[in-house]
Scaffold this active site. Structure first.
Site, PDB file in Angstrom:
ATOM      1  N   GLU A   1     -29.783   2.807  -8.765  1.00  0.00           N
ATOM      2  CA  GLU A   1     -28.998   2.150  -7.593  1.00  0.00           C
ATOM      3  C   GLU A   1     -27.998   2.719  -6.881  1.00  0.00           C
ATOM      4  OE1 GLU A   1     -27.931  -1.858  -9.101  1.00  0.00           O
ATOM      5  OE2 GLU A   1     -29.924  -2.433  -9.830  1.00  0.00           O
TER       6      GLU A   1
ATOM      7  N   HIS B   1     -29.038  -6.218  -5.554  1.00  0.00           N
ATOM      8  CA  HIS B   1     -28.440  -6.759  -6.824  1.00  0.00           C
ATOM      9  C   HIS B   1     -27.308  -7.768  -6.654  1.00  0.00           C
ATOM     10  CE1 HIS B   1     -27.442  -5.032 -11.033  1.00  0.00           C
ATOM     11  NE2 HIS B   1     -27.159  -6.232 -11.168  1.00  0.00           N
TER      12      HIS B   1
END
Length: 234
Positions: free
Chosen positions: A200, A219
């Site tokens: 990420e 997220h």
């Protein structure tokens, strides 16, 4: 000298924080345990419903000036079976909401007693495979450990029901991303929705973003005003 005294993570787990380095520098690492439970559970259910009703592609189609009602026929969740791997606070919260949608809920968690599962309205199985082979929807709510990494892989997906839909709002890596892309492209897995990734931020060239029927969010599980306020209070 550092001014940092504490790191507080507004989410589940601290596996994405270098605790050894923090401890060496005298920095306290805290993880308020319950602040994001409801928000993450709601996001998992949101992704499940979005998959069921093709919300992402239908919106994209309308942005292109199209009106394709016939193309986006969806599926009811009522009467379907939701499998939950990991029945901690978030998994239980997802189960409660799924039962409200008249779903059948089955699950696996080695730390939950059959009695407690029965109280919650969950049919508890002894193995992950028993859950994954019977569910129409699968959501994972475990930590990322050596035991859970690639827990949902090509072999398990091959043995799932054709048309299954998979959701991950827990940790990137629990579901093998390459295997997932292949399973969705083959049509065996009807769709997947991910909020977490192995790396990420997710690379803009990731196959996950190029595969039809995979829905991605950045997220957002704990990203609500209420969750952040609860964490601050705790």
């Amino acid at each position: 000298q550092t001014r940092l005294k504490a790191i507080v993570r507004a989410g589940v787990g601290v596996d994405n924080i270098d605790r050894v380095a923090a401890t060496r520098e005298g920095i306290v690492v805290m993880n308020p345990p319950a602040g994001n439970t409801i928000s993450t559970a709601e996001h998992a259910v949101t992704l499940m419903l979005s998959l069921s009703r093709n919300i992402g592609p239908a919106h994209a189609s309308m942005q292109e000036g199209k009106w394709e009602r016939g193309k986006f026929t969806g599926s009811q969740v009522a009467g379907k079976t939701l499998g939950i791997i990991g029945l901690g606070r978030i998994g239980q919260s997802v189960a409660q909401r799924a039962l409200g949608f008249e779903m059948n809920v089955v699950g696996y968690d080695p730390f939950m007693s059959p009695e407690r599962a029965s109280e919650l309205g969950i049919k508890l199985f002894d193995t992950v495979d028993e859950v994954t082979t019977v569910c129409d929807y699968l959501t994972v709510h475990t930590p990322l450990t050596d035991e859970t990494r690639d827990l949902i892989n090509a072999e398990r997906m091959k043995n799932m029901k054709p048309g299954v839909r998979i959701i991950n709002c827990a940790r990137g890596g629990i579901i093998n991303e390459d295997d997932l892309v292949e399973a969705v492209n083959s049509g065996h897995v009807a769709g997947a929705a991910l909020d977490v990734y192995v790396s990420e931020p997710l690379d803009s060239e990731s196959p996950l973003l190029k595969t039809p029927n995979i829905l991605c969010t950045p997220h957002l599980g704990a990203s609500t005003d209420e969750a952040q306020e609860l964490v601050a209070e705790e």
